[in-house]
Design a protein around this motif. Structure first.
Motif, PDB file in Angstrom:
ATOM      1  N   GLY A 169       0.369  -1.224  -0.139  1.00 43.01           N
ATOM      2  CA  GLY A 169       0.250  -0.251  -0.627  1.00 43.01           C
ATOM      3  C   GLY A 169       1.374   1.253  -0.073  1.00 43.01           C
ATOM      4  N   ARG A 170       0.241   2.280  -0.183  1.00 44.58           N
ATOM      5  CA  ARG A 170       0.709   3.685  -0.778  1.00 44.58           C
ATOM      6  C   ARG A 170       1.540   4.225   1.167  1.00 44.58           C
ATOM      7  N   VAL A 193      -0.693   4.021   5.087  1.00 47.11           N
ATOM      8  CA  VAL A 193      -1.919   3.175   5.328  1.00 47.11           C
ATOM      9  C   VAL A 193      -2.364   2.549   6.644  1.00 47.11           C
ATOM     10  N   VAL A 248      -5.499   0.043   1.495  1.00 48.63           N
ATOM     11  CA  VAL A 248      -5.622   0.954   0.926  1.00 48.63           C
ATOM     12  C   VAL A 248      -6.698   1.762   3.114  1.00 48.63           C
ATOM     13  N   ASP A 249      -6.862   3.535   2.619  1.00 52.67           N
ATOM     14  CA  ASP A 249      -7.083   3.695   3.223  1.00 52.67           C
ATOM     15  C   ASP A 249      -8.557   4.232   3.153  1.00 52.67           C
ATOM     16  N   ALA A 262     -10.107   7.624  -3.073  1.00 54.75           N
ATOM     17  CA  ALA A 262      -8.541   6.519  -3.539  1.00 54.75           C
ATOM     18  C   ALA A 262      -8.071   8.043  -4.193  1.00 54.75           C
ATOM     19  N   ASP A 310      -2.862   5.298  -4.873  1.00 57.75           N
ATOM     20  CA  ASP A 310      -3.418   3.645  -4.526  1.00 57.75           C
ATOM     21  C   ASP A 310      -3.998   3.585  -6.031  1.00 57.75           C
ATOM     22  N   ARG A 311      -4.151   4.392  -6.979  1.00 59.79           N
ATOM     23  CA  ARG A 311      -4.174   3.782  -8.298  1.00 59.79           C
ATOM     24  C   ARG A 311      -3.145   3.140  -8.682  1.00 59.79           C
ATOM     25  N   LEU A 355      -8.691  -6.766  -1.353  1.00 62.99           N
ATOM     26  CA  LEU A 355      -8.176  -5.608  -1.164  1.00 62.99           C
ATOM     27  C   LEU A 355      -8.855  -4.839  -0.055  1.00 62.99           C
ATOM     28  N   ALA A 381      -9.493  -2.100   3.101  1.00 66.30           N
ATOM     29  CA  ALA A 381     -10.587  -1.336   3.577  1.00 66.30           C
ATOM     30  C   ALA A 381      -9.793  -0.689   4.820  1.00 66.30           C
ATOM     31  N   ASP A 408     -16.778   3.543  -0.679  1.00 66.63           N
ATOM     32  CA  ASP A 408     -15.901   2.134  -1.084  1.00 66.63           C
ATOM     33  C   ASP A 408     -16.000   2.343  -2.735  1.00 66.63           C
ATOM     34  N   TYR A 420     -12.465   2.923  -4.869  1.00 66.54           N
ATOM     35  CA  TYR A 420     -11.918   1.605  -4.704  1.00 66.54           C
ATOM     36  C   TYR A 420     -12.408   0.897  -5.184  1.00 66.54           C
TER      37      TYR A 420
END
Length: 325
Positions: A26-27, A30, A106-107, A112, A116-117, A132, A134, A161, A164
């Motif tokens: 993940g980035r 997160v 992801v957060d 997003a 994330d992309r 995925l 969340a 969501d 995402y």
């Protein structure tokens, strides 16, 4: 327990036992490290509000009666600006190539973003199942609701969501919601991950929670306190090297170097009359004592190594190298 010099016995796995490696990607920021600690039930990964807190690939081990899940916590994937950053991103990508399941974290409390992309594009042709996750459900008004697991192609009822589930290839992913901070939804997440694994052996003794030795965790606990009490450019320019650990039945002596790039940063870390360094050392010592369940004597030394993040030699000395899968 954290891995030590004592070698535990790895037992044969019972019939139907599942095992495998799960990459958490993940980035930055997160909650990957917070999730790791929550899953294994012990603090093995440091956390802070500072981006790129995780620098080393760390494995957390959760062993139940029916499965052994080895979680691979990776540095946040980001656009690198120096040699250290390039090593961290490369290690994150290499780690994901060697796992059995990818947990894309992801957060879930916000929409997003570009990071994330970017990761979603990178995961368009995975060779393993992708889940995925969340995270940060506790930050939503509807966090009191029980998290839902949505199979591929389903439409989520939670409006946040949508950004995402519209990511590239998200139709092939299962969505699960949880809070790594509070533990909400952990049972559902663990069940989902276990279902994605194949039958296999114990990879580690059942009583281990990480493959890293205590000495490594001690260094990370020192760096965590630096991240928590300093601001601006200092956290990203800091490394910690534990030089010596001497254990006796009464107390464990730990000597560590704090590496910075500029003399001004050294002054910040030491503080007026040494108060900042004393604060860092006191908090780190308390965390270490919880780690080993014993008394710690900690001595810290601050040293200046100009541009160490750009030096392959310095990075190698501090343990920052491209890791093998």
């Amino acid at each position: 327990m954290v891995e030590s010099t004592v070698t535990s016995i790895i037992p044969p796995a019972p019939a139907g036992f599942k095992s495998g490696f799960i990459g958490i990607v993940g980035r930055p920021n997160v909650g990957k490290s917070t999730l790791m600690n929550q899953l294994v039930g012990e603090k093995i990964a440091i956390t802070s509000p500072v981006a790129q807190t995780t620098r080393h690939r760390l494995q957390g081990i959760l062993t139940t009666d029916s499965a052994q899940m080895v979680f691979v916590d990776t540095p946040g994937i980001h656009k690198p600006h120096h040699q250290l950053g390039r090593i961290l991103v490369q290690n994150a990508k290499m780690a994901i190539q060697a796992v059995d399941v990818v947990l894309f974290l992801v957060d879930g409390s916000c929409a997003a973003g570009g990071g994330d992309r970017f990761i979603a594009d990178w995961l368009q042709n995975p060779q393993v199942p992708v889940i995925l996750g969340a995270n940060k459900l506790d930050q939503r008004h509807q966090s009191q609701q029980i998290p839902e697991i949505l199979p591929p192609g389903s439409s989520p009822s939670h409006p946040i969501d949508a950004s995402y589930t519209s990511l590239p290839n998200a139709d092939n992913w299962t969505l699960v919601k949880f809070s790594a901070l509070t533990g909400l939804g952990m049972d559902a997440l663990q069940s989902l991950l276990r279902d994605r694994l194949r039958e296999g052996p114990y990879y580690y003794p059942p009583d281990l929670v990480t493959d890293r030795p205590e000495r490594f965790i001690m260094g990370e606990l020192i760096r965590e306190q630096i991240l928590l009490v300093t601001r601006e450019e200092v956290p990203h320019s800091v490394a910690v090297a534990v030089q010596h650990v001497e254990a006796t039945p009464e107390i464990t002596h730990v000597y560590a170097d704090i590496i910075v790039e500029r003399r001004s940063q050294k002054g910040i870390l030491i503080g007026k009359g040494g108060q900042m360094l004393k604060k860092i050392g006191s908090a780190a010592r308390e965390a270490m004592q919880k780690l080993i369940a014993g008394q710690i004597y900690l001595e810290l030394f601050v040293k200046v190594r100009p541009k160490w993040r750009q030096s392959s030699h310095r990075l190698s000395e501090l343990g920052y190298t491209v890791e093998e899968t």
